[in-house]
Design a protein around this motif. Structure first.
Motif, short mmCIF file in Angstrom:
data_model
loop_
_atom_site.label_atom_id
_atom_site.label_comp_id
_atom_site.label_asym_id
_atom_site.label_seq_id
_atom_site.Cartn_x
_atom_site.Cartn_y
_atom_site.Cartn_z
N VAL A 59 0.84 -1.20 0.00
CA VAL A 59 0.00 0.00 0.00
C VAL A 59 0.88 1.25 0.00
O VAL A 59 0.65 2.19 -0.77
CB VAL A 59 -0.95 0.01 1.22
N LEU A 60 1.90 1.26 0.85
CA LEU A 60 2.76 2.43 0.97
C LEU A 60 3.58 2.67 -0.30
O LEU A 60 3.84 3.81 -0.67
CB LEU A 60 3.69 2.28 2.17
N ASP A 61 3.96 1.59 -0.99
CA ASP A 61 4.76 1.70 -2.20
C ASP A 61 3.93 2.06 -3.43
O ASP A 61 4.47 2.53 -4.43
CB ASP A 61 5.52 0.39 -2.47
N ARG A 84 -3.73 6.55 -7.79
CA ARG A 84 -4.63 7.48 -7.07
C ARG A 84 -5.63 6.71 -6.23
O ARG A 84 -5.99 7.13 -5.14
CB ARG A 84 -5.38 8.37 -8.07
N LEU A 85 -6.09 5.57 -6.75
CA LEU A 85 -6.97 4.68 -5.99
C LEU A 85 -6.34 3.30 -6.04
O LEU A 85 -6.23 2.70 -7.10
CB LEU A 85 -8.38 4.65 -6.56
N PHE A 86 -5.90 2.82 -4.89
CA PHE A 86 -5.24 1.51 -4.80
C PHE A 86 -6.11 0.60 -3.94
O PHE A 86 -6.56 0.99 -2.86
CB PHE A 86 -3.85 1.66 -4.17
N THR A 87 -6.34 -0.61 -4.44
CA THR A 87 -7.14 -1.59 -3.71
C THR A 87 -6.37 -2.90 -3.66
O THR A 87 -5.77 -3.31 -4.65
CB THR A 87 -8.49 -1.81 -4.41
N ASN A 92 -10.25 -6.20 2.95
CA ASN A 92 -10.27 -5.37 1.74
C ASN A 92 -9.71 -4.00 2.13
O ASN A 92 -10.20 -3.39 3.08
CB ASN A 92 -11.70 -5.24 1.21
N ILE A 93 -8.66 -3.57 1.44
CA ILE A 93 -8.00 -2.30 1.74
C ILE A 93 -8.13 -1.37 0.54
O ILE A 93 -7.85 -1.77 -0.59
CB ILE A 93 -6.51 -2.51 2.07
N ASN A 94 -8.54 -0.14 0.79
CA ASN A 94 -8.66 0.89 -0.25
C ASN A 94 -7.90 2.13 0.20
O ASN A 94 -8.08 2.58 1.33
CB ASN A 94 -10.12 1.26 -0.48
N VAL A 95 -7.09 2.68 -0.70
CA VAL A 95 -6.33 3.88 -0.38
C VAL A 95 -6.53 4.89 -1.52
O VAL A 95 -6.38 4.54 -2.70
CB VAL A 95 -4.83 3.58 -0.19
N GLU A 96 -6.86 6.12 -1.15
CA GLU A 96 -7.00 7.20 -2.12
C GLU A 96 -5.87 8.20 -1.88
O GLU A 96 -5.52 8.49 -0.74
CB GLU A 96 -8.35 7.90 -1.93
N ASN A 138 -0.62 14.73 -5.73
CA ASN A 138 0.79 14.71 -5.32
C ASN A 138 1.21 13.38 -4.71
O ASN A 138 2.35 13.24 -4.26
CB ASN A 138 1.06 15.84 -4.32
N GLY A 139 0.29 12.44 -4.66
CA GLY A 139 0.62 11.12 -4.11
C GLY A 139 0.40 10.99 -2.61
O GLY A 139 0.65 9.94 -2.02
#
Length: 198
Positions: free
Chosen positions: A127-129, A133-136, A156-160, A164-165
């Protein structure tokens, strides 16, 4: 008689009577119309509130049936925000854990099976790497229930991220899959037994 209505929908009637013929002036009628409008809005708000409560109850029942609990993670402050449904998955309560917000270290210590800590850590590193823009991502790992028993969850993990990241939202859901994993293990053992017998 003044209708209590919203648009074309009549919710009721405000019936005002006076013992003098034509005793109500136009200002009185305007005031009564205003009261009628306020009553209509109050009724609509009450209906909306009741519908929201019913929807929340249905959602709560669905989450319980699915053994599903949602969560949010405040990356900057390293705090998970959990719900009652989330804690129910782990057979515990907010009172036993000490709050709806806990750090990632406390989450790992309390809930993650020690033998799966590296697996969870590797998924967090993905997730950190990530730069999307939307990572699941999804993973399954062992957990420790509050009674000390081992279970399994699907996460289930979602990151927005912003342009700028920078992570702007990190959220997901956990589902108790202990029964499914137990049945898979029974089927695996039965298959091995069949192979030995044949």
């Amino acid at each position: 008689a003044i209708p209590i209505s919203i648009g074309d929908l009549v919710l009721g009637v405000l019936d005002v009577q006076h013992n003098i013929v034509d005793g109500l002036k136009s200002e009185d009628i305007d005031a009564l119309q205003s009261i009628s409008n306020q009553v209509a809005i109050a009724l609509q708000n009450a209906q909306s509130y009741t519908e929201v409560q019913r929807s929340q109850a249905l959602l709560s029942d669905a989450l319980k049936s699915a053994r599903l609990g949602n969560w949010e993670y405040d990356f900057e402050n390293d705090l998970f925000n959990f719900s009652d449904a989330f804690y129910a998955i782990f057979r515990t309560t907010v009172e036993q854990v000490g709050g709806y917000k806990i750090s990632s270290a406390d989450y790992a210590r309390i809930f993650v099976h020690p033998d799966d800590a590296a697996l969870v850590g590797a998924e967090i590193q993905k997730v950190l790497d990530a730069k999307d823009r939307l990572f699941t991502t999804n993973l399954e790992h062992r957990i420790i229930f509050s009674d000390g028993e081992t279970g399994y969850i699907a996460v289930n993990i979602n990151v927005e991220r912003d342009e700028n990241g920078k992570i702007t939202r990190w959220y997901g859901a956990n589902q108790d899959i202990t029964e499914r994993r137990s049945l898979e293990e029974i089927n695996r053992q039965a298959g091995e037994w069949c192979l030995r017998v044949a």
